[in-house]
Motif scaffolding. Structure first.
Motif, mmCIF file in Angstrom:
data_model
loop_
_atom_site.group_PDB
_atom_site.id
_atom_site.type_symbol
_atom_site.label_atom_id
_atom_site.label_comp_id
_atom_site.label_asym_id
_atom_site.label_seq_id
_atom_site.Cartn_x
_atom_site.Cartn_y
_atom_site.Cartn_z
ATOM 1 N N GLU A 39 46.864 38.562 35.721
ATOM 2 C CA GLU A 39 46.779 39.788 34.944
ATOM 3 C C GLU A 39 45.335 40.217 34.729
ATOM 4 O OE1 GLU A 39 49.139 39.884 31.441
ATOM 5 O OE2 GLU A 39 50.825 38.909 32.413
ATOM 6 N N ARG A 40 44.428 39.262 34.647
ATOM 7 C CA ARG A 40 43.003 39.535 34.462
ATOM 8 C C ARG A 40 42.215 38.532 35.286
ATOM 9 N NH1 ARG A 40 44.540 40.085 28.723
ATOM 10 N NH2 ARG A 40 44.383 42.286 28.243
ATOM 11 N N PRO A 60 52.812 41.970 45.012
ATOM 12 C CA PRO A 60 52.092 41.205 43.991
ATOM 13 C C PRO A 60 53.049 40.526 43.026
ATOM 14 C CG PRO A 60 51.920 43.560 43.562
ATOM 15 C CD PRO A 60 52.627 43.403 44.874
ATOM 16 N N THR A 88 35.377 51.448 34.032
ATOM 17 C CA THR A 88 36.494 51.190 34.947
ATOM 18 C C THR A 88 35.990 50.558 36.240
ATOM 19 O OG1 THR A 88 36.352 53.405 35.903
ATOM 20 C CG2 THR A 88 37.871 53.103 34.056
ATOM 21 N N GLN A 90 35.869 50.678 39.796
ATOM 22 C CA GLN A 90 36.107 51.752 40.752
ATOM 23 C C GLN A 90 36.427 51.230 42.145
ATOM 24 O OE1 GLN A 90 32.686 54.320 40.383
ATOM 25 N NE2 GLN A 90 33.595 55.351 38.630
ATOM 26 N N ASP A 110 39.613 50.234 47.071
ATOM 27 C CA ASP A 110 40.150 50.304 45.714
ATOM 28 C C ASP A 110 40.664 48.934 45.304
ATOM 29 O OD1 ASP A 110 39.707 53.036 45.466
ATOM 30 O OD2 ASP A 110 41.669 53.548 46.268
ATOM 31 N N TRP A 111 40.400 48.551 44.073
ATOM 32 C CA TRP A 111 40.915 47.278 43.557
ATOM 33 C C TRP A 111 42.430 47.232 43.691
ATOM 34 C CZ3 TRP A 111 40.649 42.424 42.453
ATOM 35 C CH2 TRP A 111 41.539 41.841 41.551
ATOM 36 N N SER A 112 43.076 48.382 43.464
ATOM 37 C CA SER A 112 44.541 48.412 43.508
ATOM 38 C C SER A 112 45.091 48.111 44.902
ATOM 39 C CB SER A 112 45.064 49.762 43.020
ATOM 40 O OG SER A 112 44.594 50.803 43.866
ATOM 41 N N ALA A 113 44.255 48.171 45.938
ATOM 42 C CA ALA A 113 44.705 47.863 47.301
ATOM 43 C C ALA A 113 44.812 46.355 47.528
ATOM 44 C CB ALA A 113 43.750 48.476 48.323
ATOM 45 N N ARG A 115 45.994 42.562 46.734
ATOM 46 C CA ARG A 115 47.193 41.957 46.164
ATOM 47 C C ARG A 115 46.933 40.479 45.890
ATOM 48 N NH1 ARG A 115 48.332 46.535 45.501
ATOM 49 N NH2 ARG A 115 49.956 47.715 46.535
#
Length: 150
Positions: A39-40, A60, A88, A90, A110-113, A115
């Motif tokens: 989560e972190r 994920p 944030t 980025q 992007d961090w969201s890419a 997993r």
């Protein structure tokens, strides 16, 4: 409106504003006291972490079969993080290609890419996967740095 009613209305309006102001400023800056990986993550553990590409979709939070990550291509590692002035995250800077730093190039994703995934035989160790093809990775634009960035 009478003088007394006007004072009462003003007092109520000020009390609401003061309460909202107090609520907004009583949050402690010490909000995170425990880190649960998954989560972190600490930047110090992310930087240097290997990133693997997989041609299958990576979900994920789902434990993978033991040995799955061994079949993925290790494309490089996280070299840096790009954080905006608003706090944030980025992008993540990947150091890819090359050998011992020679011929290496940097790309930002992007961090969201990424997993974070686990293998079912070792839930304590996580791996970072990226759903891109080798062709997409090779075509990715190299990160350009300005003099102010160092």
């Amino acid at each position: 409106m009478t003088h007394r009613a006007l004072l009462a209305a003003t007092a109520i309006a000020l009390a609401g504003t003061t309460a909202a102001f107090a609520d907004a400023h009583t949050d402690s800056p010490f909000s995170i006291t425990t880190i649960e990986y998954g989560e972190r993550y600490l930047a110090s553990t992310l930087i240097g972490e290997s990133v693997h590409v997989a041609d299958t979709e990576i979900m994920p939070g789902v434990a993978l079969a033991a040995g799955t990550v061994d079949e993925w291509d290790d494309i490089g590692e996280i070299g840096d993080l790009i954080v905006g002035v608003d706090g944030t995250l980025q992008a993540v800077v990947l150091d890819i290609g090359g050998f011992l730093g020679i011929g290496e190039r940097q790309v930002a994703i992007d961090w969201s890419a990424l997993r974070p995934v686990y293998e079912e035989d070792n839930l304590e160790e996580y791996f970072l996967g990226l759903n891109v093809t080798q062709e997409q990775l090779e075509a990715a634009p190299e990160l350009e740095r300005t003099d102010a960035d160092g």
